[in-house]
Design a protein around this motif. Structure first.
Motif, mmCIF file in Angstrom:
data_model
loop_
_atom_site.group_PDB
_atom_site.id
_atom_site.type_symbol
_atom_site.label_atom_id
_atom_site.label_comp_id
_atom_site.label_asym_id
_atom_site.label_seq_id
_atom_site.Cartn_x
_atom_site.Cartn_y
_atom_site.Cartn_z
ATOM 1 N N PHE A 1 2.266 12.065 1.297
ATOM 2 C CA PHE A 1 1.143 11.663 2.141
ATOM 3 C C PHE A 1 0.476 10.371 1.658
ATOM 4 O O PHE A 1 -0.706 10.144 1.895
ATOM 5 N N VAL A 2 1.242 9.558 0.944
ATOM 6 C CA VAL A 2 0.810 8.187 0.663
ATOM 7 C C VAL A 2 1.191 7.351 1.886
ATOM 8 O O VAL A 2 2.330 7.435 2.355
ATOM 9 N N PRO A 3 0.271 6.560 2.455
ATOM 10 C CA PRO A 3 -1.100 6.237 2.033
ATOM 11 C C PRO A 3 -2.184 7.040 2.736
ATOM 12 O O PRO A 3 -3.339 6.606 2.763
ATOM 13 N N SER A 4 -1.843 8.193 3.337
ATOM 14 C CA SER A 4 -2.838 8.964 4.094
ATOM 15 C C SER A 4 -4.017 9.403 3.240
ATOM 16 O O SER A 4 -5.118 9.631 3.759
ATOM 17 N N TRP A 5 -3.799 9.535 1.912
ATOM 18 C CA TRP A 5 -4.916 9.893 1.032
ATOM 19 C C TRP A 5 -6.031 8.858 1.104
ATOM 20 O O TRP A 5 -7.207 9.177 0.885
ATOM 21 N N ASP A 6 -5.675 7.606 1.375
ATOM 22 C CA ASP A 6 -6.667 6.530 1.434
ATOM 23 C C ASP A 6 -7.092 6.218 2.864
ATOM 24 O O ASP A 6 -7.662 5.149 3.124
ATOM 25 N N SER A 7 -6.824 7.124 3.789
ATOM 26 C CA SER A 7 -7.058 6.841 5.210
ATOM 27 C C SER A 7 -8.522 6.592 5.536
ATOM 28 O O SER A 7 -8.841 5.825 6.449
ATOM 29 N N SER A 8 -9.438 7.228 4.792
ATOM 30 C CA SER A 8 -10.868 7.080 5.111
ATOM 31 C C SER A 8 -11.376 5.670 4.842
ATOM 32 O O SER A 8 -12.382 5.250 5.424
ATOM 33 N N TYR A 9 -10.719 4.945 3.950
ATOM 34 C CA TYR A 9 -11.157 3.573 3.665
ATOM 35 C C TYR A 9 -9.980 2.595 3.703
ATOM 36 O O TYR A 9 -10.050 1.499 3.127
ATOM 37 N N TYR A 10 -8.928 2.960 4.408
ATOM 38 C CA TYR A 10 -7.731 2.112 4.458
ATOM 39 C C TYR A 10 -8.011 0.785 5.152
ATOM 40 O O TYR A 10 -7.507 -0.268 4.738
ATOM 41 N N GLN A 11 -8.841 0.821 6.206
ATOM 42 C CA GLN A 11 -9.181 -0.421 6.909
ATOM 43 C C GLN A 11 -9.882 -1.400 5.969
ATOM 44 O O GLN A 11 -9.574 -2.603 5.951
ATOM 45 N N LEU A 12 -10.830 -0.878 5.177
ATOM 46 C CA LEU A 12 -11.534 -1.720 4.202
ATOM 47 C C LEU A 12 -10.561 -2.245 3.149
ATOM 48 O O LEU A 12 -10.626 -3.419 2.759
ATOM 49 N N LEU A 13 -9.663 -1.388 2.724
ATOM 50 C CA LEU A 13 -8.681 -1.775 1.704
ATOM 51 C C LEU A 13 -7.834 -2.953 2.176
ATOM 52 O O LEU A 13 -7.529 -3.870 1.411
ATOM 53 N N MET A 14 -7.493 -2.941 3.460
ATOM 54 C CA MET A 14 -6.630 -3.987 4.000
ATOM 55 C C MET A 14 -7.360 -5.311 4.227
ATOM 56 O O MET A 14 -6.728 -6.328 4.493
ATOM 57 N N THR A 15 -8.691 -5.298 4.126
ATOM 58 C CA THR A 15 -9.450 -6.555 4.281
ATOM 59 C C THR A 15 -9.699 -7.241 2.950
ATOM 60 O O THR A 15 -10.299 -8.320 2.911
ATOM 61 N N GLN A 16 -9.258 -6.601 1.853
ATOM 62 C CA GLN A 16 -9.558 -7.117 0.520
ATOM 63 C C GLN A 16 -8.422 -7.942 -0.085
ATOM 64 O O GLN A 16 -8.399 -8.178 -1.283
ATOM 65 N N ASN A 17 -7.471 -8.350 0.747
ATOM 66 C CA ASN A 17 -6.324 -9.122 0.255
ATOM 67 C C ASN A 17 -5.623 -8.395 -0.891
ATOM 68 O O ASN A 17 -5.289 -8.968 -1.939
ATOM 69 N N VAL A 18 -5.439 -7.083 -0.699
ATOM 70 C CA VAL A 18 -4.806 -6.239 -1.714
ATOM 71 C C VAL A 18 -3.300 -6.468 -1.690
ATOM 72 O O VAL A 18 -2.683 -6.377 -0.624
ATOM 73 N N PRO A 19 -2.686 -6.758 -2.833
ATOM 74 C CA PRO A 19 -1.226 -6.916 -2.853
ATOM 75 C C PRO A 19 -0.531 -5.577 -2.657
ATOM 76 O O PRO A 19 -0.778 -4.634 -3.416
ATOM 77 N N TYR A 20 0.298 -5.486 -1.634
ATOM 78 C CA TYR A 20 0.993 -4.236 -1.358
ATOM 79 C C TYR A 20 1.841 -3.803 -2.547
ATOM 80 O O TYR A 20 1.995 -2.616 -2.818
ATOM 81 N N ARG A 21 2.426 -4.778 -3.247
ATOM 82 C CA ARG A 21 3.274 -4.418 -4.382
ATOM 83 C C ARG A 21 2.477 -3.655 -5.448
ATOM 84 O O ARG A 21 2.953 -2.653 -5.986
#
Length: 489
Positions: A321-341
């Protein structure tokens, strides 16, 4: 009013984000329900004649093991049965009476598959008993008493669904009772068999579970009615704050930051804590394969199957269930220029660490011989080198948000499955068994284990290339994943 609720439920169903998706999985679930329904009917019809052939009195023989039947039923409910709910807050500002809302919510549980599937066994069994000369009134009363106990389990599941660690308690209880009976220390059926038998033999005794069922329904109704208001659940319990800096992970840079978030997520939320308890249960799953208690599990390719599950509990219940564990703040996570690697690598290391710990804890299997523990180690190598990559890749297609405050559903909602996830699940389970079978067939046991371990080692060596492929897939699915996590129904 009830008709209006049914209409609203139907509208919510066909307008939900999951409607029309995963059609293949819904069809499979439908076939499974039909399959198990036919099995229960067949068991209900055939149980009488099978027990007769075994020189046993059918009704008493069934009553003897009903205690385990009901405990196992409650265990399955706590693990899998979803509690039907209404979207209550919009209804509370409309002219709906609170008792009507609660009655409808509780009434939905009556139609659950987990309830009526039991009738597919007990009704045919009762009919066969009557056709073979048993007292009609006695069998009718017995049947009513048994069905009352089943619905008692239904309401117990509703009441106990939010109590953490309860699943473990019932597992330990069942194992303790079964073990005590097997080793002739204590036989609980000595006390429970007469109780269930007396539903038939003693007139009116069946009313005991009926009265308990009514009392449970009243208690559940009053409880939910009392807590049916707009700000229910908004007040927060005040606890003493505790800091968890985990500064020792800072030395790993971005990877350490992700690991700190994951560790805090696991420690602070009900759902993630439940996966830890489930991972511990997986350690004991190998007893079915290595204890010699079940003949079919003694085959070589089945034992490597057991080795995969013993060391891969966390991988299967958390990793899938990765990345569903982070679903509550996934949108915010994706705005932070987080490297997928970095994100993917942190999840991979978490799985590797958990798999290594599970392998060490599973060292008690040395009691069955070093060859058994070697199978578990080989399974761990395969999990680290191959299955860890597959669960991360499957996460790109698993787009069901997870409510971290809910402890139930450790294996996730059925909406989290789709065709891609199913196809990616096949190598996790069947590929190591196939590799072991090929090595064992054309060589010996050593060749079989070497092929499985070799696949894991190759996966570890080429993990950078695999991570590049996984990262590419996550980027492709990024916006559809964000959109899916916005949906709440």
């Amino acid at each position: 009013m009830i008709k209006k609720f049914i209409y609203l439920e139907w509208k919510a169903f066909i307008r939900s984000a999951s409607f029309g998706k995963n059609l293949a999985m819904k069809i499979i679930i439908g076939f499974l329900m039909i399959y198990f329904s036919l099995i229960f009917i067949g068991m209900g019809v055939g149980a009488f004649y099978i027990l007769k052939d075994m020189k046993l009195e059918p009704l008493r023989a069934v009553n003897k093991f009903l205690i385990y039947y009901f405990l196992f039923d409650l265990l399955i409910r706590l693990l899998l049965q979803a509690i039907p709910v209404l979207n209550i807050k919009p209804l509370l500002v409309l002219p709906f009476k609170k008792p009507t809302i609660v009655h409808f919510s509780l009434g939905k549980t009556v139609l659950s598959f987990f309830n009526w599937v039991h009738a597919l066994f007990f009704i045919p069994f009762s009919v066969v008993l009557i056709l073979n000369g048993y007292d009609v009134v006695g069998i009718l009363f017995w049947h009513l008493g048994i069905m009352a106990v089943i619905y008692i389990n239904n309401f117990l599941n509703i009441i106990l669904s939010n109590i953490d660690k309860l699943f473990i308690v019932f597992v330990v209880l069942i194992l303790a009772l079964a073990g005590a009976q097997y080793y002739k220390v204590f036989d609980v059926t000595v006390f429970t068999t007469p109780f269930f038998q007396n539903f038939h033999d003693v007139e009116g005794l069946f009313l005991i579970p009926v009265v308990v069922l009514i009392a449970l329904h009243v208690f559940t109704f009053k409880y939910f009615k009392k807590n049916l208001y707009l700000d229910a659940g908004l007040s927060v319990k005040q606890d003493v704050a505790a800091t968890e800096n985990l500064t020792w992970l800072n030395q790993f840079g971005t990877l350490g930051t992700f690991l700190k978030n994951d560790i805090k997520l696991i420690k602070r939320n009900k759902r993630s804590k439940t996966t830890i308890f489930m991972s511990i249960l997986f350690l004991f799953y190998g007893l079915l394969f290595f204890s010699g208690g079940i003949e079919v599990y003694e085959k070589p390719y089945m034992q490597i199957f057991g080795g995969i599950f013993v060391s891969g509990g966390f991988l299967f219940v958390f990793g899938q269930f990765v990345p569903s564990w982070d679903s509550s703040y996934y949108q915010l996570l994706m705005t932070q220029n987080v490297p997928y690697r970095g994100y993917i690598t942190s999840k991979w290391w978490l799985i590797v660490i958990a798999t290594s710990i599970s392998t060490i804890l599973a060292s008690f299997y040395l009691f069955f011989g070093w060859k058994v523990y070697l199978i578990i180690i080989v399974g761990a190598i395969y999990n680290i080198g191959v299955n860890s990559h597959l669960v991360l890749l499957g996460g790109a297609f698993t787009k069901t948000p997870i409510d971290l405050s809910v402890a139930g559903g450790a294996f996730g909602d059925k909406k989290a499955f789709n065709v891609n996830a199913i196809l990616l699940s096949l190598p996790k389970i069947f590929l190591p068994s196939l590799l072991y079978w090929l090595g064992n067939h054309f060589g010996d046991n050593t060749w079989g284990l070497s092929l499985v371990a070799g696949a894991g080692v190759l996966g570890f060596i080429f993990r950078d290339k695999v991570f590049s492929l996984i990262e590419k897939r996550y980027k492709i699915e990024k916006y559809s994943t964000i959109n899916a996590y916005k949906q709440k129904s």
